[in-house]
Structure formats: C-alpha cells, structure tokens
Design a protein around this motif. Sequence first.
Motif, PDB file in Angstrom:
ATOM      1  N   TRP A 374     -14.771  28.139 136.732  1.00 15.79           N
ATOM      2  CA  TRP A 374     -13.864  27.562 135.668  1.00 15.79           C
ATOM      3  C   TRP A 374     -14.017  28.157 134.365  1.00 15.79           C
ATOM      4  N   THR A 375     -15.445  28.057 133.813  1.00 12.80           N
ATOM      5  CA  THR A 375     -15.544  28.284 132.667  1.00 12.80           C
ATOM      6  C   THR A 375     -16.290  29.945 132.363  1.00 12.80           C
ATOM      7  N   LYS A 376     -16.556  30.409 133.397  1.00 11.57           N
ATOM      8  CA  LYS A 376     -17.243  31.778 133.112  1.00 11.57           C
ATOM      9  C   LYS A 376     -16.339  32.916 133.909  1.00 11.57           C
ATOM     10  N   TYR A 377     -16.327  32.904 135.228  1.00  9.15           N
ATOM     11  CA  TYR A 377     -15.439  34.332 135.581  1.00  9.15           C
ATOM     12  C   TYR A 377     -14.005  34.249 135.229  1.00  9.15           C
ATOM     13  N   TYR A 378     -13.507  33.045 135.288  1.00  5.51           N
ATOM     14  CA  TYR A 378     -11.993  32.808 134.839  1.00  5.51           C
ATOM     15  C   TYR A 378     -11.782  32.882 133.407  1.00  5.51           C
ATOM     16  N   ARG A 379     -12.795  32.849 132.678  1.00  2.00           N
ATOM     17  CA  ARG A 379     -12.695  32.971 131.161  1.00  2.00           C
ATOM     18  C   ARG A 379     -13.382  34.070 130.681  1.00  2.00           C
ATOM     19  N   PRO A 380     -13.097  35.379 131.103  1.00  2.95           N
ATOM     20  CA  PRO A 380     -13.944  36.699 130.659  1.00  2.95           C
ATOM     21  C   PRO A 380     -14.040  36.795 129.238  1.00  2.95           C
ATOM     22  N   ASP A 381     -14.931  37.438 128.814  1.00  2.00           N
ATOM     23  CA  ASP A 381     -15.126  37.653 127.206  1.00  2.00           C
ATOM     24  C   ASP A 381     -16.015  38.814 127.180  1.00  2.00           C
ATOM     25  N   GLU A 382     -16.410  39.433 125.990  1.00  2.00           N
ATOM     26  CA  GLU A 382     -17.019  40.757 126.052  1.00  2.00           C
ATOM     27  C   GLU A 382     -18.534  40.634 126.664  1.00  2.00           C
ATOM     28  N   ASN A 383     -19.044  39.602 126.775  1.00  2.00           N
ATOM     29  CA  ASN A 383     -20.481  39.321 127.408  1.00  2.00           C
ATOM     30  C   ASN A 383     -20.333  39.306 129.023  1.00  2.00           C
ATOM     31  N   THR A 384     -19.267  39.180 129.472  1.00  2.00           N
ATOM     32  CA  THR A 384     -19.183  38.563 131.132  1.00  2.00           C
ATOM     33  C   THR A 384     -19.752  39.588 132.026  1.00  2.00           C
ATOM     34  N   PRO A 385     -19.642  40.897 131.669  1.00  2.00           N
ATOM     35  CA  PRO A 385     -20.477  42.012 132.601  1.00  2.00           C
ATOM     36  C   PRO A 385     -21.984  41.615 132.658  1.00  2.00           C
ATOM     37  N   ARG A 496     -19.228  49.721 127.503  1.00  2.00           N
ATOM     38  CA  ARG A 496     -17.887  50.107 128.081  1.00  2.00           C
ATOM     39  C   ARG A 496     -16.864  50.176 126.661  1.00  2.00           C
ATOM     40  N   THR A 497     -16.296  51.116 126.668  1.00  5.24           N
ATOM     41  CA  THR A 497     -15.279  51.112 125.429  1.00  5.24           C
ATOM     42  C   THR A 497     -13.961  50.980 125.949  1.00  5.24           C
ATOM     43  N   SER A 498     -12.988  50.724 124.677  1.00  3.56           N
ATOM     44  CA  SER A 498     -11.717  50.486 125.137  1.00  3.56           C
ATOM     45  C   SER A 498     -10.828  51.451 124.029  1.00  3.56           C
ATOM     46  N   ASN A 499      -9.802  52.145 124.345  1.00  5.39           N
ATOM     47  CA  ASN A 499      -9.220  52.914 123.363  1.00  5.39           C
ATOM     48  C   ASN A 499      -7.974  52.141 122.781  1.00  5.39           C
ATOM     49  N   GLY A 501      -5.170  53.208 120.577  1.00  8.10           N
ATOM     50  CA  GLY A 501      -4.345  54.332 119.831  1.00  8.10           C
ATOM     51  C   GLY A 501      -5.324  55.556 119.669  1.00  8.10           C
ATOM     52  N   ASN A 502      -5.765  56.147 118.648  1.00  4.74           N
ATOM     53  CA  ASN A 502      -6.622  57.347 118.643  1.00  4.74           C
ATOM     54  C   ASN A 502      -8.087  56.657 118.097  1.00  4.74           C
ATOM     55  N   ASP A 503      -8.258  55.475 118.254  1.00  8.98           N
ATOM     56  CA  ASP A 503      -9.711  54.814 117.972  1.00  8.98           C
ATOM     57  C   ASP A 503     -10.453  54.547 119.253  1.00  8.98           C
ATOM     58  N   VAL A 504     -11.688  54.232 118.950  1.00  7.58           N
ATOM     59  CA  VAL A 504     -12.472  53.607 120.218  1.00  7.58           C
ATOM     60  C   VAL A 504     -13.234  52.567 119.769  1.00  7.58           C
ATOM     61  N   ARG A 505     -12.999  51.673 120.578  1.00 10.67           N
ATOM     62  CA  ARG A 505     -13.832  50.361 120.304  1.00 10.67           C
ATOM     63  C   ARG A 505     -14.833  49.974 121.485  1.00 10.67           C
ATOM     64  N   LEU A 506     -15.864  49.234 121.054  1.00  8.73           N
ATOM     65  CA  LEU A 506     -16.677  48.883 122.094  1.00  8.73           C
ATOM     66  C   LEU A 506     -16.261  47.588 122.771  1.00  8.73           C
ATOM     67  N   THR A 535     -12.858  60.109 118.885  1.00  2.68           N
ATOM     68  CA  THR A 535     -11.742  59.803 119.455  1.00  2.68           C
ATOM     69  C   THR A 535     -11.917  59.451 120.776  1.00  2.68           C
ATOM     70  N   PRO A 536     -10.682  59.086 121.588  1.00  6.32           N
ATOM     71  CA  PRO A 536     -10.967  58.586 123.248  1.00  6.32           C
ATOM     72  C   PRO A 536     -11.130  60.118 123.808  1.00  6.32           C
ATOM     73  N   LEU A 537     -10.562  61.006 123.427  1.00 12.07           N
ATOM     74  CA  LEU A 537     -10.823  62.347 124.200  1.00 12.07           C
ATOM     75  C   LEU A 537     -12.023  62.957 123.606  1.00 12.07           C
TER      76      LEU A 537
END
Length: 616
Positions: A374-385, A496-499, A501-506, A535-537
Amino acid sequence: MKSANLCYSIRPSNPQAHLFEVRCTVRDADPAGQRFALPAWIPGSYLIRDFARHVVAIRAESAGKPVALEKIDKHTWRAAPLGKAQVLTVISEVYAWDLSVRGAHLDQTHAFFNGSSVFLRALGHEQRPCLVDIQRPLGTAFQDWRVATALPRAIGERGAARQHGFGLYRTASYDELIDHPAEMGTFTLAAFTACGVPHEIAISGRHDCDLTRLTTDLTRICEWQIRFFGEPAPMPRYLFLVTAVGDAYGGLEHRASTALLCARDDLPYPGMKGLPERYLTFLGLCSHEYFHAWNVKRIRPATFTAYNLDSENYTTLLWAFEGFTSYYDDLTLLRCGLIKAKKWLELVAKTIDRVQREPGRQRQTLAQSSFDAWTKYYRPDENTPNAVVNYYAKGALVALALDLTLRAETDSRVSLDDVMRTLWERHGERDDYRGPGVGDEDIRLIAEDLSGLDLRRFFADAVHGTPELALASLLKPFGIVLKRTAASATPTLGARTSNEGNDVRLATVYEGGPAQAAGLSAGDLLLAIDGLRVTPLGLERLLCRRTSGDTIRVHAFRRDELMEFSVQLGPPASDSHKLNRKGRVNPLRKRWLQGQRASPDAHSASIDPPLPHDTT
Ligand SMILES: [Zn+2]
C-alpha cells in the motif's frame, strides 16, 4: 424495482461533462440515521484511492421530501434520522475521467465503471441482494449503445435487462455488486465457450482486431486453466472487457470478468503471422487475470475473506497470489501449446533479469513487500528500486524454485501444480463450499504435506529472508543451464536515467553504485562528462570509450545549482540471464514443461490435455 430492499441506478447524465447520476434506494433505512460510504480502494489494486473525492454533488430524499445529509469522514455520509424505517434515496453525481482499469471513465463515445467508484455502500445492508438499473444516456446519439458486464441479469424482474441490454441486473451482495465492471457503448463483441462455459470478449476503442484469432487463442488458455484446477469451472460465465488505446497496459481481476487496458497494436490483426512479442504480452495478461479467477478471487488470503473497504487490508501473501499467478500466466501459454519451450525459457530469464537488476531484493523480504504494498510497491519513487522487492517478479521465481524443488526431490511425484490444486480443494470458494482463507503458513504446510519434505528453511530464505534463490543449482537436474552475462561491455555509472528531450536526468541512483559513491542523486540533470555535453544518444558513446575503474568528471545541475563530481566507473552490469537446455532427453524437464506427473493416474490424465508439439 419493487422486490429488492436495495436498489441502485446508474445513468451517464452528462457524458460531455463526464458525469454519472447514481441513485441508491434503501427501503428500510436505519431510522437513527442511515450511513452511506464509497470504498477507499478497489480489491485487486492495493492503494488507497479515496473514490469519494470524485463525488461532485450528493443529496437525499424520502417520500418526495429532502433529507439532510451530513458528511462524517472523507468517504461517509449520514442521513438525518427519519424516526422510523422508511424508504430513503441518495442521489449522487460522480465525475468519471479516469481511463484505467481501476476507476470510471465517461464521454460521448463510451462509459466504463467499476462499482467501487460509483455505488454507495449502505452501511448495515452490505449482505443484502441488490438490483441495479443500468440506464442509457438520454438522446438519439446513444441509441446504438449496448452493455457489456458479467453482472447477472435480473431475469424474472420487470425491466430486466436483455442480453447486452440496458435495464435491471442483480447481485447477491454489495461485495458482488462492485466486482463486475461494466462498459456501455458501441464495442466489438465476440463469444466462445471453454469447457462448456460461455465466454465473451468486448473491445472498446478503435482497433482492427482479428477476433477469430483472438478467440481461438483465448479458448486454449481458458480450457487449459479450467482443466488445471478441475472441471467444472467455478464461474458460470466470463467476460474479457478490453479497452484499446494508443499506448497503455493494465489489467484487474474479478470473479467472472477482467478489465484490461491495452495498446491497439497489442491485438492480433487479420493475416498476422506467428506470435509477435506485443500479442504474446497481451495473451500473457489475459492468462494472468484469468488465473486470478481462482488464485485470489476464490482462493483468498485470510484477511481478504471479508474486505474492509474503508482502509488498507494487510496480507503478507501477495508474493503467492501475484507471484504464483505470474509464474502460471506464461506457463499456461507453454502448456496449452501457444509458445514453445525456448520462448518460455526466454520469458523466465527476463523475470530473473528484472529481479537481479534491483538492489531492493537485498533490503526487503517478499512477506514485507506484500504487507507494505500500500505504501511502497504501489507508491513508487526514485528510491523504490533500492528499497522494494517486486513481489510479482520475485514471487514468480519463488514459484519456479518451489516447483523445481518439489519435482526434483519427489522424482516428479509432487509439483507446484498439486499445491495449487490442493489450495483450491481446501480453500477455494465454490457454489457448494466456502473454504477458509489462506493463512501465512498454509502454502508451506500444504507443500510439506504433499511431498513429505521439510520446507521451513526454503520458506524462511525465499519468503522471509533475502538470500539469493539458488536457481542455477535447482535448474541443473532439469538439464537447464542458467548463464549470467553483461548485456553490454560499457562500464556503469550505477544509475538509471530518464531522457527529457535532449537532456538526461538521473531517475534512480542504485545503492552501493559508483554514482552514489560520488555523491550524485536522483533528480540531478547531467550536463557534461569530461567537458563534453551529455545527450540521450551521446551518454552511451561517452561511457563505452572508458573502462571499469576509470574516473570521469561529471557536471550536473541539482535544482539550479551547478555541481561537479568525480565518478569511478564500475564494471559492466552483468544482469542479463539466459536459460539453455542441455542434453536432448531429460524426463524431469519433460514432465515439468508438459505438466505431467511421474505415473499418471486417472485424475492427472484428465487434466493434462495432449500437446500439439513437443515442448521440452
Ligand atoms: Zn495479478
């Protein structure tokens, strides 16, 4: 609508504004002040959703006169005392613009609802039979709308719905009322029978589905599962309620239906050859939700035998109800002949990848992950993994490990199949039998009872501990070699990164990895590596020219502050797994993949349909 003490009606009153009008009439309302509530959650999806937040207007009346309604908590209303038991009607307007399998959605093209989003529970009347009048929206534009639902029609009642029609439906209780989602609109409909049980599939949304192909494949899946648990099937009918959109994926199980959301490209098209990956995933989803008709809808955790719809219902057993279901969803596709062993082993290897990639498996046990869903798997955030183990994926691997253990130790005399069937026999809810809920130790006790093995250590490690599962050694006697390799030779940042546009965020910084050691954090925007723009590429190209142990200079924004980091790269992530068959003939493997016992008796012969091809 005179015969029932509890009557509901639902009408899309303003499709353009996404509003349903929903009425609930209680004939003998509590004279001290009848209370009404909407559920805080929908069974099958373990998150507090507070459906009452979508009620935009609500009022009550009795004998044509208004009755005051007081809201007493976030989802409960109480009517003013009437003095004596009288007929009381509550009329609510509910906003429906959630296109998911868990909520309600309405516009001028269709209406979909789960009862938990729209039907008020009249407190104290939950066990009473209900009538529900599903009404067509007013206006000529809706003349060709139909209804698809597994709600039983109120046959014999004046105004009873015809097949796929508007009108009266009936349920035995509130619990059943909210366990049959419904679709109104101009959906496509196809029918088939599996082991004598009528099945339907209704597809709404634009699509070009080859219905013949789909119903042929679903028939195989459904027949295999019905025979697996034993005929007759516990549901008198079954409905696959599909909404096809551009891109989406999800399913929710119910006692006689499932609501599915998929991409239209997941569905088979006329002339399609073979079994493309997307369609395979869709069939896996259908198989998963169908298996739930037994495992979780009728074989339930003890704490689910009477749901508390006001708050979280805790169980430590989701690893069995979701994980074992995940093991059998794809195994069904193999055993009913839709895929071959090579493909199935690839799917198992992907599940191993998923579990091994995330450090959370070393932090949280499956029992804890189930309890805290209820509070963890179903409410994922950046630290869930880092903090959470996926009870679907690791639960499926525990099913695999338990199946292999039982088969190897008993020379195929006992398997997980027998455990599932015994759970069904002892705990399953059928017309003539309401089994007790499954307790925390029951699965272990059944497996020990059937096999004669002492499995305390197995369950302590696999379910209540975090040691790695010994899959490689468990697979060995079955002539299957588990290999672990790096998917690429590129050294890793440990993030793990997320793209954007042309930027890459952790997105996530893995616990114990190089990025974390250097002080980088989730949310940091990567700007440059060794002075060159990220850049993503370009990120992979920058990293693949380095080796493990090299130190790189990273510039990143944290919020609006520029920061510099020195990162020592780690070895390539060896998180890709392969399962290879070794040796042509292996009796253990053959019996496992085909679902046979060592010495078939009359019972097992009837549950193992012949396979169209060799699946070892
Ligand atoms: Zn599930």
